[in-house]
Design an enzyme around this catalytic site. Structure first.
Site, PDB file in Angstrom:
ATOM      1  N   SER A 180       0.789  -1.232   0.000  1.00 11.68           N
ATOM      2  CA  SER A 180       0.000   0.000   0.000  1.00 11.68           C
ATOM      3  C   SER A 180       0.821   1.283   0.000  1.00 11.68           C
ATOM      4  O   SER A 180       0.292   2.336  -0.304  1.00 11.68           O
ATOM      5  CB  SER A 180      -0.974   0.001   1.180  1.00 11.68           C
ATOM      6  OG  SER A 180      -0.290  -0.247   2.379  1.00 11.68           O
ATOM      7  N   HIS A 208      -5.508  -3.656  -2.630  1.00 14.34           N
ATOM      8  CA  HIS A 208      -5.192  -2.672  -3.676  1.00 14.34           C
ATOM      9  C   HIS A 208      -5.095  -3.295  -5.067  1.00 14.34           C
ATOM     10  O   HIS A 208      -4.828  -2.599  -6.040  1.00 14.34           O
ATOM     11  CB  HIS A 208      -3.871  -1.971  -3.364  1.00 14.34           C
ATOM     12  CG  HIS A 208      -3.946  -1.060  -2.188  1.00 14.34           C
ATOM     13  ND1 HIS A 208      -4.584   0.155  -2.219  1.00 14.34           N
ATOM     14  CD2 HIS A 208      -3.486  -1.199  -0.922  1.00 14.34           C
ATOM     15  CE1 HIS A 208      -4.498   0.739  -1.036  1.00 14.34           C
ATOM     16  NE2 HIS A 208      -3.834  -0.061  -0.228  1.00 14.34           N
ATOM     17  N   LYS A 239     -12.196  -0.259  -1.950  1.00 15.48           N
ATOM     18  CA  LYS A 239     -11.224   0.496  -2.760  1.00 15.48           C
ATOM     19  C   LYS A 239     -11.741   0.580  -4.196  1.00 15.48           C
ATOM     20  O   LYS A 239     -12.628   1.371  -4.454  1.00 15.48           O
ATOM     21  CB  LYS A 239      -9.852  -0.133  -2.597  1.00 15.48           C
ATOM     22  CG  LYS A 239      -9.382   0.127  -1.153  1.00 15.48           C
ATOM     23  CD  LYS A 239      -7.981  -0.270  -0.831  1.00 15.48           C
ATOM     24  CE  LYS A 239      -7.610   0.337   0.510  1.00 15.48           C
ATOM     25  NZ  LYS A 239      -7.216  -0.631   1.520  1.00 15.48           N
TER      26      LYS A 239
HETATM   27  C1  LIG Z   1      -7.148  -0.675   3.033  1.00 17.41           C
HETATM   28  C2  LIG Z   1      -6.513  -1.932   3.402  1.00 17.41           C
HETATM   29  C3  LIG Z   1      -7.063  -2.764   4.377  1.00 17.41           C
HETATM   30  C4  LIG Z   1      -8.233  -2.318   5.220  1.00 17.41           C
HETATM   31  O1  LIG Z   1      -9.408  -2.309   4.485  1.00 17.41           O
HETATM   32  P1  LIG Z   1     -10.638  -1.435   5.021  1.00 17.41           P
HETATM   33  O2  LIG Z   1     -11.799  -1.984   4.280  1.00 17.41           O
HETATM   34  O3  LIG Z   1     -10.337  -0.022   4.712  1.00 17.41           O
HETATM   35  O4  LIG Z   1     -10.726  -1.688   6.490  1.00 17.41           O
HETATM   36  C5  LIG Z   1      -6.477  -3.982   4.594  1.00 17.41           C
HETATM   37  N1  LIG Z   1      -5.379  -4.371   3.904  1.00 17.41           N
HETATM   38  C6  LIG Z   1      -4.806  -3.577   2.992  1.00 17.41           C
HETATM   39  C7  LIG Z   1      -3.587  -4.047   2.263  1.00 17.41           C
HETATM   40  C8  LIG Z   1      -5.346  -2.328   2.715  1.00 17.41           C
HETATM   41  O5  LIG Z   1      -4.760  -1.534   1.830  1.00 17.41           O
END
Ligand SMILES: *Cc1c(COP(=O)(O)O)cnc(C)c1O
Length: 391
Positions: A180, A208, A239
């Site tokens: 990320s 992602h 996302k």
């Molecule tokens: C954003 C993210 C999460 C958390 O997801 P949410 O739905 O925002 O709680 C978990 N793992 C990774 C790699 C992320 O980028």
């Protein structure tokens, strides 16, 4: 110590270190532009990769679900909060991820807690990439398992650790597929072959990558044709899908196990109808509109090529996440502030999210950015970088 003394001391400490964080409030939808303080900014901060967070079809599906099912599930799944919409969404996710079955969790953070903490206990071992998401780190602590973090994508160290702990029966290797902060991808084929060699289980976090990578947006696992070889695939609906929540995919016995043993699944009210319906619609759109992904990738390539040719270090990004490495937290925040004044919203990332000497601006490109948005941003980035003697 009095709680107020503790709070004030902590806040003063981070203030003095220039590490205080503030919330910024957005006054309209997430899109290529966002409204803040009555002013429009070109938005390079969201994870809205396919531009679906303000899509009229998702909004329509959510509204319809509210009219049919109300605003809340008003219960956890096992009591009386499982709606037909959950089933429909879970079937769609399983198909989308080329998996046998799927289960929805309330967020990505919660999914990682629920998966990892229920699968591996005190007698097990977890090996985790040092750049994995914070929710994975927290999940490992909650599991009470023995764990080691291997240096980022260091397959030699991963193998050494597997070898050293050969005698431990239950071993889990967990990795983000797209990391990320750097936007690079995991060496998944090598991880799978090491897992086979040492009889370990592999879990991937496709937060992602979902909707971004793979011929139908199924993620890095799909892109590499590894769907049958990964035991546990986790991903988010929040996302590229422009919705909210998360999922895990795997064999039916894995899903049945979580329903019976995963406390972050069991002891919480389930996702509301509007969110479930928006997620279902988002998957349909991703499957039917590959042109969105094409547009996203055109934008990613355009941004990367132009930043690199201006002498900016963007690391090894292979996704919609592009880092502009400054290696200095004050410079990072000043850079971000000046870009904001120029109408460009790019968040600065510093410790504790990344190590101090890896401070950076982190920008995310979406399918909804127009070429003009990107050109305007590039101009502002170059001008600011020159002002700050950065390039
Ligand atoms: C954003 C993210 C999460 C958390 O997801 P949410 O739905 O925002 O709680 C978990 N793992 C990774 C790699 C992320 O980028």
């Amino acid at each position: 110590m009095n709680i107020n003394t503790f709070l004030d001391e902590h806040l003063e400490k981070i203030n003095n270190a220039g590490l205080h964080r503030n919330l910024r409030f957005i006054e309209g939808p997430q899109d290529n532009k966002v409204l803040i303080g009555g002013i429009e900014y070109i938005n390079f901060c969201s994870n809205n990769y396919l531009g679906l967070a303000n899509d009229s079809r998702l909004k329509e599906a959510a509204t319809k679900a509210i009219n049919s099912f109300g605003t809340s599930t008003a219960s956890s799944r096992l009591i009386c909060g499982s709606f037909n919409l959950h089933k429909e969404l879970e079937e769609k996710i399983a198909e989308f991820k080329h998996s046998e079955s799927a289960l929805v969790f309330n967020s990505g953070y919660v999914a990682n807690l629920g998966i990892i903490s229920s699968l591996i206990g005190k007698d097990g071992l977890i090996l985790s990439d040092r750049f994995n998401h914070a929710s994975i780190v927290d999940a490992i602590i909650l599991s009470r398992a023995q764990y080691s973090r291997y240096a980022h994508s260091d397959m030699k160290q991963l193998e050494n650790l597997l070898n050293k702990h050969k005698q431990i029966e239950r071993k889990l290797i967990v990795t983000d597929t797209v990391f990320s902060m750097d936007g690079d991808v995991a060496k998944l084929a090598e991880i799978v072959s090491l897992a086979n060699k040492y009889d370990a289980t592999v879990m991937v976090d496709e937060a992602h990558a979902t909707g971004v990578l793979g011929p139908t947006g199924g993620g890095l696992v799909e892109e590499l044709g590894l769907s049958k070889k990964i035991d546990i695939q986790m991903g988010t609906l929040s996302k590229a899908l422009g919705s909210f929540g998360a999922f895990v995919c795997g064999k039916p016995n894995l899903i049945e196990y979580f329903i019976n043993a995963s406390r972050p699944f069991i002891y919480t009210t389930s996702l509301p109808p509007a969110v479930l319906a928006a997620s279902i619609k988002a998957i349909e759109i991703i499957q039917n509109e590959p042109q969105r992904r094409d547009r996203l990738w055109d934008n990613i390539r355009f941004m990367r090529e132009n930043l690199s040719s201006s002498g900016i270090d963007c690391l090894e990004s292979q996704s919609a996440i592009i880092a502009i490495l400054t290696r200095d937290s004050e410079l990072t925040m000043e850079f971000s502030r000046r870009l904001f004044e120029r109408g460009i919203f790019i968040q600065g990332i510093r410790q504790p999210t990344v190590p101090k000497d890896e401070s950076r601006l982190r920008l995310t490109v979406t399918a909804n950015h127009r070429r003009q948005d990107l050109e305007q941003a590039l101009e502002a980035i170059k001008a600011t970088a020159k002002e700050l003697d950065f390039i």
